[in-house]
Design a protein around this motif. Structure first.
Motif, PDB file in Angstrom:
ATOM      1  N   ALA A 165       0.868  -1.233  -0.101  1.00 32.26           N
ATOM      2  CA  ALA A 165      -0.023   0.078  -0.107  1.00 32.26           C
ATOM      3  C   ALA A 165       0.977   1.231  -0.090  1.00 32.26           C
ATOM      4  O   ALA A 165       0.677   2.082  -0.844  1.00 32.26           O
ATOM      5  CB  ALA A 165      -1.023  -0.043   1.241  1.00 32.26           C
ATOM      6  N   ALA A 166       1.956   1.096   0.727  1.00 33.25           N
ATOM      7  CA  ALA A 166       2.904   2.360   0.969  1.00 33.25           C
ATOM      8  C   ALA A 166       3.435   2.687  -0.411  1.00 33.25           C
ATOM      9  O   ALA A 166       3.581   3.740  -0.774  1.00 33.25           O
ATOM     10  CB  ALA A 166       3.887   2.144   2.033  1.00 33.25           C
ATOM     11  N   GLY A 167       3.872   1.479  -1.107  1.00 33.70           N
ATOM     12  CA  GLY A 167       4.683   1.679  -2.278  1.00 33.70           C
ATOM     13  C   GLY A 167       3.769   2.002  -3.521  1.00 33.70           C
ATOM     14  O   GLY A 167       3.972   2.885  -4.293  1.00 33.70           O
ATOM     15  N   HIS A 168       2.366   1.482  -3.485  1.00 32.22           N
ATOM     16  CA  HIS A 168       1.502   2.290  -4.485  1.00 32.22           C
ATOM     17  C   HIS A 168       1.124   3.630  -4.081  1.00 32.22           C
ATOM     18  O   HIS A 168       1.086   4.410  -4.945  1.00 32.22           O
ATOM     19  CB  HIS A 168       0.281   1.436  -4.331  1.00 32.22           C
ATOM     20  CG  HIS A 168      -0.907   2.040  -5.071  1.00 32.22           C
ATOM     21  ND1 HIS A 168      -0.810   1.863  -6.478  1.00 32.22           N
ATOM     22  CD2 HIS A 168      -1.997   2.462  -5.114  1.00 32.22           C
ATOM     23  CE1 HIS A 168      -1.936   2.382  -6.932  1.00 32.22           C
ATOM     24  NE2 HIS A 168      -2.728   2.911  -6.232  1.00 32.22           N
ATOM     25  N   GLY A 169       1.062   4.032  -3.052  1.00 29.17           N
ATOM     26  CA  GLY A 169       0.733   5.462  -2.777  1.00 29.17           C
ATOM     27  C   GLY A 169       1.995   6.247  -3.341  1.00 29.17           C
ATOM     28  O   GLY A 169       1.812   7.294  -3.721  1.00 29.17           O
ATOM     29  N   PHE A 170       3.446   5.894  -3.159  1.00 28.72           N
ATOM     30  CA  PHE A 170       4.553   6.511  -3.426  1.00 28.72           C
ATOM     31  C   PHE A 170       4.479   6.753  -5.034  1.00 28.72           C
ATOM     32  O   PHE A 170       4.885   7.887  -5.450  1.00 28.72           O
ATOM     33  CB  PHE A 170       5.752   5.864  -2.765  1.00 28.72           C
ATOM     34  CG  PHE A 170       6.905   6.480  -3.425  1.00 28.72           C
ATOM     35  CD1 PHE A 170       7.368   7.684  -2.952  1.00 28.72           C
ATOM     36  CD2 PHE A 170       7.808   5.863  -4.286  1.00 28.72           C
ATOM     37  CE1 PHE A 170       8.646   8.223  -3.389  1.00 28.72           C
ATOM     38  CE2 PHE A 170       9.013   6.282  -4.855  1.00 28.72           C
ATOM     39  CZ  PHE A 170       9.410   7.604  -4.319  1.00 28.72           C
ATOM     40  N   GLY A 177       7.376   9.174  -8.696  1.00 23.73           N
ATOM     41  CA  GLY A 177       6.648   8.261  -9.314  1.00 23.73           C
ATOM     42  C   GLY A 177       5.848   8.698 -10.793  1.00 23.73           C
ATOM     43  O   GLY A 177       5.748   7.697 -11.653  1.00 23.73           O
ATOM     44  N   ARG A 178       5.627  10.008 -10.985  1.00 22.12           N
ATOM     45  CA  ARG A 178       5.424  10.460 -12.381  1.00 22.12           C
ATOM     46  C   ARG A 178       6.496  10.255 -13.142  1.00 22.12           C
ATOM     47  O   ARG A 178       6.508  10.082 -14.291  1.00 22.12           O
ATOM     48  CB  ARG A 178       4.984  11.994 -12.091  1.00 22.12           C
ATOM     49  CG  ARG A 178       3.676  12.135 -11.286  1.00 22.12           C
ATOM     50  CD  ARG A 178       2.977  13.426 -11.601  1.00 22.12           C
ATOM     51  NE  ARG A 178       3.849  14.584 -11.051  1.00 22.12           N
ATOM     52  CZ  ARG A 178       3.901  15.099  -9.815  1.00 22.12           C
ATOM     53  NH1 ARG A 178       2.888  14.532  -8.825  1.00 22.12           N
ATOM     54  NH2 ARG A 178       4.887  16.080  -9.483  1.00 22.12           N
ATOM     55  N   TYR A 179       7.755  10.582 -12.719  1.00 26.17           N
ATOM     56  CA  TYR A 179       8.858  10.248 -13.723  1.00 26.17           C
ATOM     57  C   TYR A 179       9.019   8.860 -14.181  1.00 26.17           C
ATOM     58  O   TYR A 179       9.155   8.544 -15.222  1.00 26.17           O
ATOM     59  CB  TYR A 179      10.272  10.798 -12.997  1.00 26.17           C
ATOM     60  CG  TYR A 179      10.300  12.283 -12.698  1.00 26.17           C
ATOM     61  CD1 TYR A 179       9.461  13.249 -13.573  1.00 26.17           C
ATOM     62  CD2 TYR A 179      11.259  12.900 -11.852  1.00 26.17           C
ATOM     63  CE1 TYR A 179       9.559  14.646 -13.336  1.00 26.17           C
ATOM     64  CE2 TYR A 179      11.449  14.382 -11.689  1.00 26.17           C
ATOM     65  CZ  TYR A 179      10.573  15.186 -12.509  1.00 26.17           C
ATOM     66  OH  TYR A 179      10.796  16.287 -12.242  1.00 26.17           O
ATOM     67  N   LEU A 207      14.857   0.606  -5.917  1.00 26.34           N
ATOM     68  CA  LEU A 207      13.489   0.629  -5.298  1.00 26.34           C
ATOM     69  C   LEU A 207      12.924  -0.989  -5.412  1.00 26.34           C
ATOM     70  O   LEU A 207      12.455  -1.477  -4.174  1.00 26.34           O
ATOM     71  CB  LEU A 207      12.401   1.619  -5.749  1.00 26.34           C
ATOM     72  CG  LEU A 207      11.156   1.387  -5.123  1.00 26.34           C
ATOM     73  CD1 LEU A 207      11.050   2.094  -3.717  1.00 26.34           C
ATOM     74  CD2 LEU A 207      10.096   2.534  -6.034  1.00 26.34           C
ATOM     75  N   SER A 208      13.150  -1.572  -6.421  1.00 19.00           N
ATOM     76  CA  SER A 208      12.778  -2.842  -6.702  1.00 19.00           C
ATOM     77  C   SER A 208      13.757  -3.631  -5.710  1.00 19.00           C
ATOM     78  O   SER A 208      12.952  -4.582  -5.191  1.00 19.00           O
ATOM     79  CB  SER A 208      12.851  -3.304  -8.071  1.00 19.00           C
ATOM     80  OG  SER A 208      12.639  -4.673  -8.393  1.00 19.00           O
ATOM     81  N   ALA A 209      14.916  -3.328  -5.504  1.00 17.23           N
ATOM     82  CA  ALA A 209      15.763  -4.302  -4.666  1.00 17.23           C
ATOM     83  C   ALA A 209      15.222  -4.222  -3.048  1.00 17.23           C
ATOM     84  O   ALA A 209      15.361  -5.054  -2.333  1.00 17.23           O
ATOM     85  CB  ALA A 209      17.037  -3.842  -4.949  1.00 17.23           C
ATOM     86  N   GLN A 247       2.632  -6.941 -15.877  1.00 14.01           N
ATOM     87  CA  GLN A 247       4.208  -6.727 -15.255  1.00 14.01           C
ATOM     88  C   GLN A 247       4.583  -5.219 -14.977  1.00 14.01           C
ATOM     89  O   GLN A 247       5.377  -4.784 -14.593  1.00 14.01           O
ATOM     90  CB  GLN A 247       5.029  -7.452 -16.296  1.00 14.01           C
ATOM     91  CG  GLN A 247       4.959  -8.941 -15.931  1.00 14.01           C
ATOM     92  CD  GLN A 247       5.861  -9.799 -16.981  1.00 14.01           C
ATOM     93  OE1 GLN A 247       5.884  -9.472 -18.337  1.00 14.01           O
ATOM     94  NE2 GLN A 247       6.707 -10.808 -16.505  1.00 14.01           N
ATOM     95  N   THR A 248       3.910  -4.383 -16.009  1.00 14.05           N
ATOM     96  CA  THR A 248       4.207  -2.762 -16.061  1.00 14.05           C
ATOM     97  C   THR A 248       3.103  -1.920 -14.795  1.00 14.05           C
ATOM     98  O   THR A 248       3.285  -0.915 -14.745  1.00 14.05           O
ATOM     99  CB  THR A 248       4.159  -2.253 -17.206  1.00 14.05           C
ATOM    100  OG1 THR A 248       2.740  -2.439 -17.866  1.00 14.05           O
ATOM    101  CG2 THR A 248       5.202  -3.082 -18.226  1.00 14.05           C
ATOM    102  N   ALA A 249       2.228  -2.819 -14.158  1.00 14.63           N
ATOM    103  CA  ALA A 249       1.331  -2.388 -13.580  1.00 14.63           C
ATOM    104  C   ALA A 249       1.261  -2.899 -12.058  1.00 14.63           C
ATOM    105  O   ALA A 249       0.956  -3.960 -11.855  1.00 14.63           O
ATOM    106  CB  ALA A 249      -0.127  -2.328 -14.037  1.00 14.63           C
ATOM    107  N   PRO A 250       2.173  -2.341 -11.119  1.00 16.03           N
ATOM    108  CA  PRO A 250       2.653  -3.196  -9.820  1.00 16.03           C
ATOM    109  C   PRO A 250       1.517  -3.491  -9.082  1.00 16.03           C
ATOM    110  O   PRO A 250       1.621  -4.724  -8.638  1.00 16.03           O
ATOM    111  CB  PRO A 250       3.503  -1.878  -9.054  1.00 16.03           C
ATOM    112  CG  PRO A 250       3.982  -1.177 -10.230  1.00 16.03           C
ATOM    113  CD  PRO A 250       3.005  -0.940 -11.353  1.00 16.03           C
ATOM    114  N   LEU A 251       0.469  -2.635  -8.818  1.00 14.62           N
ATOM    115  CA  LEU A 251      -0.847  -3.086  -7.966  1.00 14.62           C
ATOM    116  C   LEU A 251      -1.505  -4.329  -8.496  1.00 14.62           C
ATOM    117  O   LEU A 251      -1.880  -5.153  -8.087  1.00 14.62           O
ATOM    118  CB  LEU A 251      -1.547  -1.790  -7.803  1.00 14.62           C
ATOM    119  CG  LEU A 251      -2.606  -2.006  -6.666  1.00 14.62           C
ATOM    120  CD1 LEU A 251      -1.895  -2.485  -5.383  1.00 14.62           C
ATOM    121  CD2 LEU A 251      -3.564  -0.848  -6.708  1.00 14.62           C
ATOM    122  N   LEU A 252      -1.765  -4.312 -10.015  1.00 11.53           N
ATOM    123  CA  LEU A 252      -2.596  -5.294 -10.770  1.00 11.53           C
ATOM    124  C   LEU A 252      -1.352  -6.560 -10.876  1.00 11.53           C
ATOM    125  O   LEU A 252      -1.982  -7.644 -10.600  1.00 11.53           O
ATOM    126  CB  LEU A 252      -2.646  -4.799 -12.002  1.00 11.53           C
ATOM    127  CG  LEU A 252      -3.643  -3.675 -12.180  1.00 11.53           C
ATOM    128  CD1 LEU A 252      -4.056  -3.417 -14.064  1.00 11.53           C
ATOM    129  CD2 LEU A 252      -5.156  -4.241 -11.468  1.00 11.53           C
TER     130      LEU A 252
END
Length: 298
Positions: A165-170, A177-179, A207-209, A247-252
């Motif tokens: 949830a925190a990652g999605h918000g960020f 996140g926009r960049y 961030l992935s790591a 794979q390009t939509a983290p929450l999905l």
């Protein structure tokens, strides 16, 4: 009924772990656009470092268990995040810009290096954490078959859900996140708009790591150990299950991975264990083939 509810409860820790792993994987995949086994290796590497430093604090420094675990967790975060940033900046960034297909091959090499480093550091010993927070918590008080989870399972579920949830918000609310979305959609157009895509690439890999490190710490705390080959196994598995939601939509990707966690656990409960991985991977391949959107070029 109680048995079915217990299986659903038992699937929650697995689903939460898969969701966290898929969420972090999709952040890096969005900028590389190639299958990357490095992420699973970082997950296994984090668990191994956590075990090594916790064991050192417990057996060599004579720390109390919470302090030894905290020392191990801090070391796992530092080493895994540092390794992720180094790999992203010095290896993957150049390959993704020049020869994207080489990312797949090199990621396997990096995964093997990380696996061997952790094995050599542990002297090929299987380290185990002492049991902690394993008190059963009753979720449904059936007199014949109570539905329970342990305290560490509940803590892992909540922690992983909060991290996702925190990652999605960020990703959705921050400037970075926009960049990141701009680079993942069209790196060339983002560069024309003044976005430093190289810096975004390295930050996305870092961030992935970080997500891989957190997943490795929480998973090792729950299971008590981390196998040397777990990084490669989870790398392949996450590569497939993250594709269910996108794979390009983290929450999905996290939602799709959680669904597969439930499916895997229910198959283990009601189907033959020997065919579980075959059935799961066959289904994933079928989904990928049916949902493939890439068109063949004439």
């Amino acid at each position: 009924m109680a048995y079915f509810l217990q299986q659903l409860a038992s699937a929650l820790p697995v689903a939460a772990l898969y969701a966290l792993l898929a969420f972090g994987y999709s952040i890096a995949f969005a900028v590389t656009r190639r299958a990357d086994l490095t992420y699973g290796a970082l997950f296994g590497f984090s668990g191994q470092v956590f075990l090594l430093f916790s064991d050192f604090g417990w057996n060599r420094l004579w720390l109390v268990l919470p302090a030894a675990l905290a020392m191990g967790a801090a070391a796992a975060l530092i080493y895994t995040l540092g390794a992720g940033l180094l790999i992203g900046r010095s290896v993957m960034r150049g390959l993704a810009e020049r020869s994207a297909n080489a990312v797949v091959v090199v990621s396997l090499s990096v995964a093997l290096v990380l696996m061997e480093l952790s094995r050599i550091a542990a002297e090929t010993r299987s380290l185990w954490l002492p049991p902690f927070l394993n008190t059963p918590v009753i979720l449904w008080a059936d007199p014949l078959f109570p539905v329970t989870l342990t305290a560490i399972q509940l803590l892992n579920i909540v922690s992983m859900a909060v991290v996702v949830a925190a990652g999605h918000g960020f990703l959705t609310r921050s400037v970075w996140g926009r960049y990141w979305r701009a680079v993942s959609d069209d790196a060339g157009a983002a560069a024309l708009c003044g976005v430093d895509r190289g810096r975004v690439f390295v930050a996305a890999y870092g961030l992935s790591a970080l997500f891989a490190a957190l997943a490795g710490i929480l998973a090792t705390s729950y299971y008590g150990t981390m196998d040397f080959g777990a990084g490669l196994v989870f790398g392949v598995k996450i590569l497939f299950i993250a594709a269910i939601g996108g794979q390009t939509a983290p929450l999905l990707a996290a939602a799709g991975a959680a669904a597969m966690g439930f499916a895997e656990t229910l198959w283990s409960a009601y189907g033959p264990m020997l065919w579980r991985d075959f059935a799961i991977f066959s289904f994933l391949v079928l989904v990928l083939v049916l949902t493939r959107k890439e068109k063949l070029q004439p």
